[in-house]
Design a protein around this motif. Structure first.
Motif, short mmCIF file in Angstrom:
data_model
loop_
_atom_site.label_atom_id
_atom_site.label_comp_id
_atom_site.label_asym_id
_atom_site.label_seq_id
_atom_site.Cartn_x
_atom_site.Cartn_y
_atom_site.Cartn_z
N ALA A 4 12.38 -5.82 -0.88
CA ALA A 4 13.70 -5.61 -1.48
C ALA A 4 14.06 -4.13 -1.50
CB ALA A 4 13.71 -6.18 -2.90
N LEU A 5 13.10 -3.29 -1.82
CA LEU A 5 13.36 -1.84 -1.85
C LEU A 5 13.74 -1.33 -0.47
CD1 LEU A 5 13.37 0.88 -3.31
CD2 LEU A 5 10.88 0.98 -2.99
N ARG A 6 13.00 -1.74 0.56
CA ARG A 6 13.32 -1.29 1.92
C ARG A 6 14.71 -1.76 2.32
NH1 ARG A 6 8.63 -3.88 3.19
NH2 ARG A 6 9.75 -5.06 4.78
N ARG A 7 15.06 -2.99 1.97
CA ARG A 7 16.38 -3.52 2.34
C ARG A 7 17.49 -2.76 1.65
NH1 ARG A 7 18.26 -9.86 1.38
NH2 ARG A 7 20.48 -9.57 1.95
N LEU A 8 17.31 -2.45 0.38
CA LEU A 8 18.34 -1.71 -0.36
C LEU A 8 18.48 -0.28 0.15
CD1 LEU A 8 17.54 -3.17 -3.86
CD2 LEU A 8 19.74 -3.38 -2.68
N ILE A 9 17.39 0.33 0.56
CA ILE A 9 17.48 1.67 1.17
C ILE A 9 18.33 1.59 2.43
CG2 ILE A 9 16.18 3.49 2.33
CD1 ILE A 9 13.85 2.84 0.39
N ASP A 10 18.06 0.59 3.26
CA ASP A 10 18.83 0.44 4.50
C ASP A 10 20.31 0.22 4.22
OD1 ASP A 10 16.53 0.74 5.98
OD2 ASP A 10 16.22 -1.42 6.28
N GLU A 11 20.63 -0.50 3.15
CA GLU A 11 22.01 -0.84 2.85
C GLU A 11 22.76 0.28 2.13
OE1 GLU A 11 21.27 -5.67 2.30
OE2 GLU A 11 21.61 -4.39 0.55
N LEU A 12 22.08 0.96 1.20
CA LEU A 12 22.77 1.89 0.30
C LEU A 12 22.49 3.35 0.58
CD1 LEU A 12 22.25 -0.08 -3.04
CD2 LEU A 12 24.26 -0.07 -1.56
N LEU A 13 21.42 3.65 1.32
CA LEU A 13 21.08 5.05 1.62
C LEU A 13 20.73 5.22 3.10
CD1 LEU A 13 18.78 5.56 -1.50
CD2 LEU A 13 21.04 6.57 -1.20
N PRO A 14 21.51 4.63 3.98
CA PRO A 14 21.11 4.59 5.40
C PRO A 14 21.10 5.94 6.08
CG PRO A 14 23.37 3.83 5.15
CD PRO A 14 22.81 3.99 3.76
N GLU A 15 21.92 6.88 5.58
CA GLU A 15 22.04 8.16 6.28
C GLU A 15 20.96 9.17 5.87
OE1 GLU A 15 24.35 8.78 2.44
OE2 GLU A 15 23.58 7.17 3.71
N LEU A 16 20.17 8.83 4.88
CA LEU A 16 19.15 9.77 4.42
C LEU A 16 17.86 9.61 5.21
CD1 LEU A 16 19.44 9.71 0.52
CD2 LEU A 16 20.65 11.13 2.18
N ASP A 17 17.13 10.71 5.35
CA ASP A 17 15.75 10.65 5.82
C ASP A 17 14.92 10.16 4.64
OD1 ASP A 17 13.46 11.23 7.55
OD2 ASP A 17 13.06 12.83 6.10
N SER A 18 14.25 9.02 4.78
CA SER A 18 13.61 8.44 3.61
C SER A 18 12.33 7.71 3.99
CB SER A 18 14.55 7.48 2.90
OG SER A 18 14.84 6.36 3.72
N HIS A 19 11.48 7.53 3.00
CA HIS A 19 10.34 6.64 3.14
C HIS A 19 9.98 6.07 1.77
CE1 HIS A 19 8.13 10.50 2.25
NE2 HIS A 19 7.35 9.68 1.53
N VAL A 20 9.13 5.05 1.76
CA VAL A 20 8.71 4.38 0.54
C VAL A 20 7.31 4.86 0.17
CG1 VAL A 20 8.05 2.15 -0.46
CG2 VAL A 20 10.15 2.35 0.89
N VAL A 21 7.11 5.12 -1.12
CA VAL A 21 5.79 5.53 -1.62
C VAL A 21 5.34 4.50 -2.66
CG1 VAL A 21 6.88 7.11 -3.28
CG2 VAL A 21 4.46 7.32 -2.81
N LEU A 22 4.10 4.05 -2.53
CA LEU A 22 3.53 3.09 -3.46
C LEU A 22 2.53 3.79 -4.37
CD1 LEU A 22 3.07 0.05 -4.32
CD2 LEU A 22 1.13 0.09 -2.73
N TYR A 23 2.58 3.48 -5.65
CA TYR A 23 1.62 4.01 -6.62
C TYR A 23 0.55 2.96 -6.91
CZ TYR A 23 4.49 8.05 -7.85
OH TYR A 23 5.17 9.23 -7.82
N THR A 24 -0.70 3.35 -6.82
CA THR A 24 -1.76 2.50 -7.34
C THR A 24 -1.49 2.24 -8.82
OG1 THR A 24 -3.31 3.50 -5.77
CG2 THR A 24 -4.26 2.28 -7.60
N TYR A 25 -1.87 1.09 -9.29
CA TYR A 25 -1.52 0.59 -10.63
C TYR A 25 -1.54 1.69 -11.68
CZ TYR A 25 -1.43 -2.46 -14.69
OH TYR A 25 -1.10 -3.06 -15.88
N MET A 26 -0.43 1.84 -12.40
CA MET A 26 -0.26 2.95 -13.34
C MET A 26 -0.64 2.61 -14.78
SD MET A 26 0.97 5.62 -11.70
CE MET A 26 1.99 6.59 -12.81
N GLY A 27 -1.01 1.37 -15.05
CA GLY A 27 -1.35 0.97 -16.41
C GLY A 27 -2.82 1.15 -16.72
#
Length: 441
Positions: free
Chosen positions: A225-248
């Motif tokens: 869902a995050l990747r899809r929303l980036i493509d739809e709402l922020l397509p012109e930006l240079d971007s990537h996704v970062v995952l955090y190992t469990y923060m709790g």
């Protein structure tokens, strides 16, 4: 997009092109020599890495006098006081990693980071992270209005790196928030909204975050869902996704901690993340050493290498639609993203479960279902449709229930072998290596 990349974003993009996951520690030391040694060790790790300078608590809250006193007294700090150290010292610290072609990101946790951004500009560091919501509501009592104004000024100031030919990179911490018991749609929505805020204030290179939660399948859907929303709402930006190992709450056993870290590495690959923020088995007990950080980085890299990078379509349980609804509800409040965010929290259209900040409505509650997924017990005034399980709405969370929920992941990994999404991870080597798996720098 290459003309819009500074060293940090360029290194991540190059790793993605080679099919490699970038692994990154959360390392920070007050002593410059220790910080330089940490960056050197990360650069030499048998993994595709980027370095981290995590700042101390005094610097995060703007108490530069206390940070300076700690340096003068030789008192220990829980991070690097970038404002208190002279520019020449910080450049010396950075030099070790830069000589080996490994870029560095500064991580801080400040709701009002003007002095931190000024230090970044003085030293030329091209990557940092945070955001007006994600570094305000979970970690401070700074009014959200003040945090929004501060972050707007900082974003605009950061673009001045272009005057010296460097494109700055900014990562949203919005996919983490309090780190737990927050259904994924809200994490995804806040991360995207902060990305839109960054764009409005001049940033062209961003990364959007998501934190590993309680259910691998649900997390895969959230990343999709995050990747899809980036493509739809922020397509012109240079971007990537970062995952955090469990923060709790983290597993207390080495086996449990490594199992959870391995699951995060596999999730990062399967979910299309370019970068993974790594935690160590020491996290449940103390601040990890340099050697422990490097060992965890190498372990995550080995596990990731066993997972095929073949991003698949996760089953759709509505995370994308719910996140999109939340985003649209915020955007309807103003053309200015900062104003829209403030109004959204004032009206409860965004509401972080269990967050005690005065500007958070505090009506929303999340819970863990019998299947291990995060769901809404009640959404407050957020435009979220809640379908309760057979038997009606979950019972209100008691203190014992909250403690059990907070410990759910740690207990599961400490007491049982977790389900895997790929081959079992190899045994952790406790001695850091010195060779690289990079084919280019």
């Amino acid at each position: 997009m290459s003309e819009r990349r500074g060293p940090f974003a360029a290194a991540v993009a190059a790793a993605r092109a080679r099919g490699e996951l970038v692994v990154q520690p959360r390392m920070g030391f007050g002593d410059p020599a220790a910080m330089r040694a940490g960056l050197t060790a990360v650069a030499r790790a048998r993994a595709t890495t980027v370095g981290t300078i995590t700042l101390d608590s005094y610097t995060r809250v703007g108490d530069q006098a206390a940070a300076a006193r700690a340096l003068a007294d030789g008192s220990p700090l829980n991070g690097y006081p970038i404002v208190a150290h002279p520019v020449e010292v910080t450049r010396w610290v950075l030099g070790a990693a830069q000589e080996q072609g490994v870029p560095v990101q500064v991580r801080h946790g400040s709701a009002r980071p003007e002095e931190i951004f000024a230090a970044l500009l003085r030293t030329g560091v091209d990557a940092t992270e945070g955001g007006p919501v994600s570094y305000c509501l979970p970690y401070s009592r700074v009014p959200l209005r003040d945090a929004v104004d501060s972050w707007a000024h900082c974003c605009e100031a950061y673009t001045r790196l272009r005057d010296v030919g460097v494109e700055p990179h900014l990562e949203s911490f919005g996919g983490c928030l309090l780190g737990q018991l927050c259904p994924p749609s809200l994490l995804v929505a806040v991360s995207v909204l902060e990305g839109m805020f960054f764009r409005q204030h001049g940033l062209r290179s961003v990364s959007l975050s998501y934190a590993q939660q309680t259910c691998p399948e649900q997390d895969e859907e959230a990343l999709a869902a995050l990747r899809r929303l980036i493509d739809e709402l922020l397509p012109e930006l240079d971007s990537h996704v970062v995952l955090y190992t469990y923060m709790g709450v983290y597993p207390r056993t080495t086996e449990g901690a490594l199992g959870l870290l391995g699951a995060a590495a596999r999730l990062a690959v399967r979910g299309g993340a370019a970068r993974l923020i790594v935690k160590t088995p020491a996290e449940a007990h103390r601040i990890p050493t340099i050697e422990e950080n490097v060992a965890a980085l190498e372990h995550a890299a080995r596990v990731a290498a066993t997972e095929r990078r073949a991003v698949t379509s996760a089953p759709d349980t509505g995370i994308y639609a719910e996140a999109r609804t939340l985003i649209e509800a915020v955007l309807e409040l103003s053309d200015d993203i900062g104003t829209a965010l403030r109004r959204a929290f004032e009206r409860g259209h965004l509401d972080i479960p269990y967050c005690l900040h005065p500007d958070n409505a505090g009506r929303a509650r999340g819970y863990i279902t019998a299947q291990g997924r995060l769901a809404w017990a009640r959404p407050g005034r957020m435009p979220v449709r809640v379908e309760h399980p057979v038997g009606g709405r979950p019972a209100e969370m008691t203190s014992d229930g909250l403690l059990a929920a907070l410990s759910y992941v740690a207990t599961r990994y400490d007491e049982a072998t977790p389900p895997t999404l790929g081959p079992a991870e190899p045994v952790l080597e406790l001695t850091p290596g010195r060779r690289h798996n990079r084919t280019s720098r």
